[in-house]
Scaffold this motif. Structure first.
Motif, PDB file in Angstrom:
ATOM      1  N   ALA A   1     -17.769  24.003 -48.972  1.00  0.00           N
ATOM      2  CA  ALA A   1     -16.312  23.829 -48.937  1.00  0.00           C
ATOM      3  C   ALA A   1     -15.935  22.528 -48.222  1.00  0.00           C
ATOM      4  O   ALA A   1     -16.645  22.072 -47.325  1.00  0.00           O
ATOM      5  N   THR A   2     -14.815  21.958 -48.636  1.00  0.00           N
ATOM      6  CA  THR A   2     -14.172  20.903 -47.867  1.00  0.00           C
ATOM      7  C   THR A   2     -13.314  21.614 -46.830  1.00  0.00           C
ATOM      8  O   THR A   2     -12.457  22.417 -47.191  1.00  0.00           O
ATOM      9  N   VAL A   3     -13.579  21.337 -45.548  1.00  0.00           N
ATOM     10  CA  VAL A   3     -12.927  22.115 -44.485  1.00  0.00           C
ATOM     11  C   VAL A   3     -11.940  21.243 -43.714  1.00  0.00           C
ATOM     12  O   VAL A   3     -12.288  20.155 -43.264  1.00  0.00           O
ATOM     13  N   VAL A   4     -10.725  21.744 -43.567  1.00  0.00           N
ATOM     14  CA  VAL A   4      -9.726  21.098 -42.717  1.00  0.00           C
ATOM     15  C   VAL A   4      -9.518  22.006 -41.502  1.00  0.00           C
ATOM     16  O   VAL A   4      -9.262  23.199 -41.650  1.00  0.00           O
ATOM     17  N   VAL A   5      -9.668  21.407 -40.321  1.00  0.00           N
ATOM     18  CA  VAL A   5      -9.451  22.149 -39.073  1.00  0.00           C
ATOM     19  C   VAL A   5      -8.055  21.828 -38.551  1.00  0.00           C
ATOM     20  O   VAL A   5      -7.679  20.662 -38.447  1.00  0.00           O
ATOM     21  N   GLY A   6      -7.309  22.860 -38.223  1.00  0.00           N
ATOM     22  CA  GLY A   6      -6.012  22.682 -37.570  1.00  0.00           C
ATOM     23  C   GLY A   6      -6.082  23.271 -36.177  1.00  0.00           C
ATOM     24  O   GLY A   6      -6.595  24.374 -35.989  1.00  0.00           O
ATOM     25  N   ASP A   7      -5.579  22.530 -35.184  1.00  0.00           N
ATOM     26  CA  ASP A   7      -5.659  23.037 -33.810  1.00  0.00           C
ATOM     27  C   ASP A   7      -4.616  22.325 -32.951  1.00  0.00           C
ATOM     28  O   ASP A   7      -4.207  21.197 -33.262  1.00  0.00           O
ATOM     29  N   LEU A   8      -4.222  22.991 -31.873  1.00  0.00           N
ATOM     30  CA  LEU A   8      -3.404  22.355 -30.835  1.00  0.00           C
ATOM     31  C   LEU A   8      -4.167  21.199 -30.229  1.00  0.00           C
ATOM     32  O   LEU A   8      -3.598  20.165 -29.889  1.00  0.00           O
ATOM     33  N   ASN A   9      -5.462  21.420 -30.069  1.00  0.00           N
ATOM     34  CA  ASN A   9      -6.356  20.431 -29.477  1.00  0.00           C
ATOM     35  C   ASN A   9      -6.849  19.495 -30.584  1.00  0.00           C
ATOM     36  O   ASN A   9      -7.638  19.892 -31.436  1.00  0.00           O
TER      37      ASN A   9
ATOM     38  N   GLY B   1      -8.529  16.676 -30.147  1.00  0.00           N
ATOM     39  CA  GLY B   1      -9.519  15.775 -29.574  1.00  0.00           C
ATOM     40  C   GLY B   1     -10.408  15.148 -30.635  1.00  0.00           C
ATOM     41  O   GLY B   1     -10.742  13.963 -30.569  1.00  0.00           O
ATOM     42  N   ASP B   2     -10.784  15.937 -31.637  1.00  0.00           N
ATOM     43  CA  ASP B   2     -11.593  15.400 -32.735  1.00  0.00           C
ATOM     44  C   ASP B   2     -10.650  14.732 -33.738  1.00  0.00           C
ATOM     45  O   ASP B   2      -9.684  15.334 -34.184  1.00  0.00           O
ATOM     46  N   PRO B   3     -10.933  13.474 -34.096  1.00  0.00           N
ATOM     47  CA  PRO B   3      -9.992  12.728 -34.938  1.00  0.00           C
ATOM     48  C   PRO B   3      -9.744  13.356 -36.316  1.00  0.00           C
ATOM     49  O   PRO B   3      -8.686  13.138 -36.896  1.00  0.00           O
ATOM     50  N   GLY B   4     -10.682  14.148 -36.819  1.00  0.00           N
ATOM     51  CA  GLY B   4     -10.474  14.786 -38.124  1.00  0.00           C
ATOM     52  C   GLY B   4      -9.522  15.971 -38.069  1.00  0.00           C
ATOM     53  O   GLY B   4      -9.047  16.449 -39.103  1.00  0.00           O
TER      54      GLY B   4
ATOM     55  N   PHE C   1      -8.959  25.895 -44.923  1.00  0.00           N
ATOM     56  CA  PHE C   1      -8.227  25.512 -43.716  1.00  0.00           C
ATOM     57  C   PHE C   1      -8.496  26.563 -42.647  1.00  0.00           C
ATOM     58  O   PHE C   1      -8.333  27.763 -42.891  1.00  0.00           O
ATOM     59  N   VAL C   2      -8.897  26.102 -41.456  1.00  0.00           N
ATOM     60  CA  VAL C   2      -9.224  27.016 -40.358  1.00  0.00           C
ATOM     61  C   VAL C   2      -8.286  26.743 -39.192  1.00  0.00           C
ATOM     62  O   VAL C   2      -8.295  25.634 -38.629  1.00  0.00           O
ATOM     63  N   THR C   3      -7.465  27.722 -38.810  1.00  0.00           N
ATOM     64  CA  THR C   3      -6.590  27.539 -37.641  1.00  0.00           C
ATOM     65  C   THR C   3      -7.405  27.757 -36.366  1.00  0.00           C
ATOM     66  O   THR C   3      -8.288  28.618 -36.317  1.00  0.00           O
ATOM     67  N   GLY C   4      -7.115  26.947 -35.351  1.00  0.00           N
ATOM     68  CA  GLY C   4      -7.845  27.077 -34.088  1.00  0.00           C
ATOM     69  C   GLY C   4      -9.320  26.773 -34.250  1.00  0.00           C
ATOM     70  O   GLY C   4     -10.160  27.377 -33.579  1.00  0.00           O
ATOM     71  N   GLY C   5      -9.621  25.818 -35.124  1.00  0.00           N
ATOM     72  CA  GLY C   5     -11.029  25.536 -35.442  1.00  0.00           C
ATOM     73  C   GLY C   5     -11.707  24.523 -34.543  1.00  0.00           C
ATOM     74  O   GLY C   5     -12.853  24.139 -34.800  1.00  0.00           O
ATOM     75  N   ALA C   6     -11.034  24.089 -33.478  1.00  0.00           N
ATOM     76  CA  ALA C   6     -11.604  23.027 -32.629  1.00  0.00           C
ATOM     77  C   ALA C   6     -12.772  23.503 -31.772  1.00  0.00           C
ATOM     78  O   ALA C   6     -13.613  22.707 -31.360  1.00  0.00           O
ATOM     79  N   GLN C   7     -12.820  24.792 -31.493  1.00  0.00           N
ATOM     80  CA  GLN C   7     -13.900  25.282 -30.619  1.00  0.00           C
ATOM     81  C   GLN C   7     -14.191  26.740 -30.945  1.00  0.00           C
ATOM     82  O   GLN C   7     -13.512  27.365 -31.767  1.00  0.00           O
TER      83      GLN C   7
END
Ligand code: NAD
Length: 236
Positions: free
Chosen positions: A31-39, A41-44, A10-16
């Motif tokens: 790895a299976t990666v989950v991105v968490g972000d305020l943004n 924009g990307d549906p995943g 899990f990566v915080t702030g991973g949108a950019q």
């Protein structure tokens, strides 16, 4: 490659920026990666505000529900500013400490409940933890990134018996949107930064991602509670 096959990250702030580069690199390693972000924009992307403990706990729960486990947490979400201390408002102080330091604490605690032996946390600090910003001024940022180092040491020791490693990377000037938002982002500011770096260049986000991926991987099994400085020689 494939050092992280079967792991969930899990990566915080991973949108950019650096977080996006880290997410891509962890995925390349299997790895299976989950991105968490305020943004979102990307549906995943999982909606995440690291300043809100309920949001962080929900993101951890979602990750484990979707993928059965979580092995790696990267505390990357961060914001910066350029404000002389006498002009620094209360709100600005709390906002920056809230995202950069308290956010990393909340995520470590909430994801830390789910991490098992072999798990790893990698925190993104900064050279700002090691020396004062020049020419920009960001006291709350510097303090938040120094706090990240203390968080790293404390959790590295506290969770060593659980088989969980906790390390930090302190990047130097890395070519991302945050960097271009700090200061005036004017070409002369960027030129001044470059001129102070022994390698005379900005760092590519991929170069930070490779250090993070190494620290998260089994090859770094003896490394915990440490900070790796990746700054093109700036603090040397
Ligand atoms: P960036 O601004 O490009 O990306 C930061 C990401 O964090 C964005 O996607 C943003 O939406 C997200 N974010 C911000 N607040 C959030 C919150 N409350 N909850 C969840 N997500 C949030 O920045 P970057 O340059 O990629 O920086 C990534 C990390 O690296 C930060 O912690 C930063 O302090 C650190 N860092 C950057 C540099 C540099 O030169 N770029 C140097 C040293 C350290």
């Amino acid at each position: 490659t494939d050092t992280l096959t079967g792991k969930v990250a899990f990566v915080t702030g991973g949108a950019q920026g650096i977080g996006a580069a880290i997410s891509a690199r962890l995925a390349e390693e299997g790895a299976t990666v989950v991105v968490g972000d305020l943004n979102t924009g990307d549906p995943g992307t999982v909606a995440l505000d690291v300043t809100d403990p309920a949001s962080v706990a929900a993101a951890a729960k979602t990750t484990v529900e979707r993928h059965g486990r979580v092995d790696i947490l990267v505390n990357n979400a961060g914001i910066s500013n350029d404000t002389p201390t006498l002009d620094h408002s209360d709100e600005e102080w709390h906002r920056i400490i809230g995202v950069n330091l308290t956010g990393a604490f909340f995520a470590s605690r909430e994801f830390g409940r789910h991490l098992e032996s072999g798990g790893a946390i990698v925190n993104i600090s900064s050279i700002a933890a090691l020396l004062a910003g020049r020419p920009e001024r960001h006291v709350a940022y510097d303090v938040s990134k120094a706090g990240i180092i203390a968080l790293t040491r404390t959790l590295g020791v506290e969770w060593a018996p659980r088989g969980i490693r906790v390390n930090a990377v302190a990047p130097g000037y890395t070519d991302t949107p945050i960097l271009r938002n700090v200061g005036s982002s004017a070409p002369e500011v960027l030129d001044e930064w470059r001129s102070q770096v022994p390698q005379s260049r900005l760092i590519d986000p991929d170069e930070i991602a490779s250090v993070v991926t190494y620290l998260a991987s089994p090859g770094a099994s003896a490394i915990t509670g440490q900070v790796v400085v990746a700054d093109a020689g700036y603090t040397a």
